[in-house]
Design an enzyme around this catalytic site. Structure first.
Site, PDB file in Angstrom:
ATOM      1  N   SER A 249       0.859  -1.190   0.000  1.00  0.00           N
ATOM      2  CA  SER A 249       0.000   0.000   0.000  1.00  0.00           C
ATOM      3  C   SER A 249       0.890   1.231   0.000  1.00  0.00           C
ATOM      4  O   SER A 249       2.099   1.131   0.154  1.00  0.00           O
ATOM      5  CB  SER A 249      -0.880  -0.007   1.244  1.00  0.00           C
ATOM      6  OG  SER A 249      -0.085   0.340   2.346  1.00  0.00           O
ATOM      7  N   LYS A 250       0.278   2.392  -0.138  1.00  0.00           N
ATOM      8  CA  LYS A 250       1.020   3.660  -0.156  1.00  0.00           C
ATOM      9  C   LYS A 250       1.937   3.758   1.059  1.00  0.00           C
ATOM     10  O   LYS A 250       3.069   4.167   0.967  1.00  0.00           O
ATOM     11  CB  LYS A 250       0.049   4.842  -0.106  1.00  0.00           C
ATOM     12  CG  LYS A 250      -0.462   5.219  -1.473  1.00  0.00           C
ATOM     13  CD  LYS A 250      -0.233   6.712  -1.710  1.00  0.00           C
ATOM     14  CE  LYS A 250      -0.329   7.046  -3.182  1.00  0.00           C
ATOM     15  NZ  LYS A 250      -1.607   6.641  -3.780  1.00  0.00           N
ATOM     16  N   ARG A 251       1.385   3.315   2.171  1.00  0.00           N
ATOM     17  CA  ARG A 251       2.122   3.430   3.425  1.00  0.00           C
ATOM     18  C   ARG A 251       3.452   2.684   3.362  1.00  0.00           C
ATOM     19  O   ARG A 251       4.465   3.126   3.846  1.00  0.00           O
ATOM     20  CB  ARG A 251       1.258   2.897   4.569  1.00  0.00           C
ATOM     21  CG  ARG A 251       1.713   3.264   5.935  1.00  0.00           C
ATOM     22  CD  ARG A 251       0.581   3.021   6.919  1.00  0.00           C
ATOM     23  NE  ARG A 251      -0.009   1.693   6.710  1.00  0.00           N
ATOM     24  CZ  ARG A 251       0.424   0.600   7.290  1.00  0.00           C
ATOM     25  NH1 ARG A 251       1.444   0.637   8.098  1.00  0.00           N
ATOM     26  NH2 ARG A 251      -0.178  -0.559   7.063  1.00  0.00           N
TER      27      ARG A 251
END
Ligand code: GLU
Length: 482
Positions: A249-251
């Site tokens: 994910s972006k994280r």
């Protein structure tokens, strides 16, 4: 295998500029580059911008800048699919003329209804062939009438297998996907078609790409076979997963690669880190420069299982690469971060001072972006901290004032050129010998000089600040302690 042995190794990275360069594409770029360099082949950069709506020049610029920053250099390109429409058109016309492709006039809603119905029966959705056998005459008429259409490839129903250099034998059944769309019209080819034409025209010998493309491979092979193209070798790289094994994910990293630069990672650390996203040397060696990687990389050491993205590993590698830098190199790397934080002002600190400051943090620094926070106090005219911070365990106000006075008196007596770490340590440690707790003197000194609880040692800091600034800060502390 004599024929294959002679084939020139030609690989490509084929990013779509529909988003920033993310770690998956950068990793594919790196593996292609390493494979090409290792085998004295060529690495080609091709921008796959057939999706005109979603492709953006800023994404293309980001991809190019990211690859350049990493030191992934291409030998040919960048080629842009949007610059080559006549090539695709020629092949599309051939497929249509030979009956391997046909115009399909089915409306979107009709296709959607077909899909829902098939899914409700538990079948894989695929085109039902409604337009597969329209006469030439009818097709011409409907085109002339301006009816909306797409070009579909007539997919033979059969088993398609190929040997993947990472995954071994892979087999698909084309009847599961049926006839598929290869172009919106003669000037608008879609990915699965354009990629095959380009890989052929660019004489690509090995297609090394993410596993997310594996289900496209049988479609591409079918087109390849019909056009009489030879098949490149395929190598599908394992997916990159977050620490919890979920999709990245972006994280944890599905962000522009240049974001890592902004956060203070070195390109060498990222290259090293990305190499281990699916590959490992089979030894304990963890630090690999690009040259080491070119020497040691091979596709048969690439794993099938998903590669876990572990940011702590990146931090660790980054720290290791930072430690390898000379102070001059570290200074050059640090300057943009210090300027961005508006820390550097006229006259203070100069390059030599900056190097002395950086030397205090060189060993423990993980990211360049940590620097403003860590060393900002050196640059400030006035520090801002509450009185309580100056107080060492249960000290009274009186004791604090006494300590600050002692510091001021003692340090005023030290000559400017004796203001070195070693000397200051000797002098102040001597004074604290009689005290029951050294903290009573050294703690207020640290806070007076840094405004922080945790910092480089107070003698180091005092030596870098010099006599005048050190005394200024102690006097400032006395005011705060009032
Ligand atoms: N354009 C595709 C993408 O950006 C890559 C295609 C390929 O490598 O075959 O994912």
């Amino acid at each position: 295998m004599p024929k294959e042995a002679k084939t020139e190794i030609r690989v490509r990275l084929a990013p779509s500029p529909t988003g920033f360069l993310h770690i998956g594409t950068a990793r594919a770029g790196l593996f292609n580059y390493l494979f090409a360099k290792k085998n004295k082949g060529k690495f080609i950069l091709r921008i796959e911008d057939t999706d005109q709506e979603r492709s953006k020049p800023e994404y293309e610029a980001d991809i190019i800048e990211g690859l350049q920053w990493l030191g992934i250099k291409w030998d040919e390109g960048p080629f842009r699919q949007s610059d080559r429409p006549e090539i695709y058109r020629r092949y599309l016309e051939k497929l249509l003329n030979d009956g391997h492709a046909y115009y399909c006039f089915c409306a979107q809603e009709e296709l959607e209804a077909m899909k829902q119905e098939q899914m409700s029966r538990g079948e894989a959705p695929r085109y039902n062939g409604k337009c597969a056998n329209l006469s030439n005459q009818e097709t011409k008429k409907r085109l002339a009438d301006g009816e909306t259409s797409v070009v579909r490839f007539r997919a033979a129903k059969k088993k398609i297998s190929f040997t993947d250099l990472i995954r071994g034998e892979v087999e698909f059944d084309s009847s599961l996907f049926g006839d598929f769309v290869i172009a919106k019209d003669l000037n608008s080819p879609l990915y699965n078609f354009a990629v095959i034409i380009d890989d052929y025209e660019m004489r690509i010998s090995h297609v090394i790409r993410g596993e997310d493309h594996i289900s496209n491979t049988p479609k591409q092979i079918l087109i390849q076979e019909i056009l009489g193209f030879s098949q490149p070798q395929y190598a599908h790289l394992p997916l990159i997963l977050g620490p919890d094994r979920s999709k990245l994910s972006k994280r944890h990293g599905a962000t522009s690669l240049l974001e890592y630069r902004k956060q203070g990672y070195l390109s060498e650390a990222l290259v090293n880190f990305m190499a281990f996203l699916g590959w490992n040397p089979g030894t304990d060696q963890e630090i690999f420069s690009m040259t080491d990687l070119i020497r040691d990389f091979s596709l048969d050491k690439v794993q099938k299982a998903g590669a876990i993205f572990n940011i702590q590993k990146l931090d660790y590698l980054n720290g290791a690469y930072i430690r390898e830098k000379t102070l001059d190199e570290l200074l050059e790397l640090a300057l943009p971060y210090l300027s961005r934080a508006e820390l550097i002002r006229e006259g203070w600190p100069n390059r030599e001072k900056l190097k002395e400051i950086l030397a205090l943090y060189h060993e423990r620094l993980k990211k360049l972006s940590e620097l403003p926070e860590l060393i900002g106090f050196f640059f400030k005219k006035k520090l801002d901290y509450p009185k309580e911070l100056l107080i060492w365990k249960g000290m009274t106000d009186q004791e604090l004032k006494l300590s600050l006075n002692t510091l001021e008196e003692t340090l005023s007596a030290v000559k400017e050129n004796n203001f070195t770490k070693g000397n200051l340590e000797k002098i102040l440690m001597k004074i604290t010998e009689k005290a029951k707790d050294r903290g009573g003197l050294l703690w207020p000194l640290r806070v007076a000089l840094t405004g922080q609880k945790a910092s480089a040692g107070p003698f180091d800091v005092a030596a870098v600040l010099g006599k005048e600034k050190t005394l200024e800060r102690i006097r400032e502390a006395k005011l705060i302690a009032q």
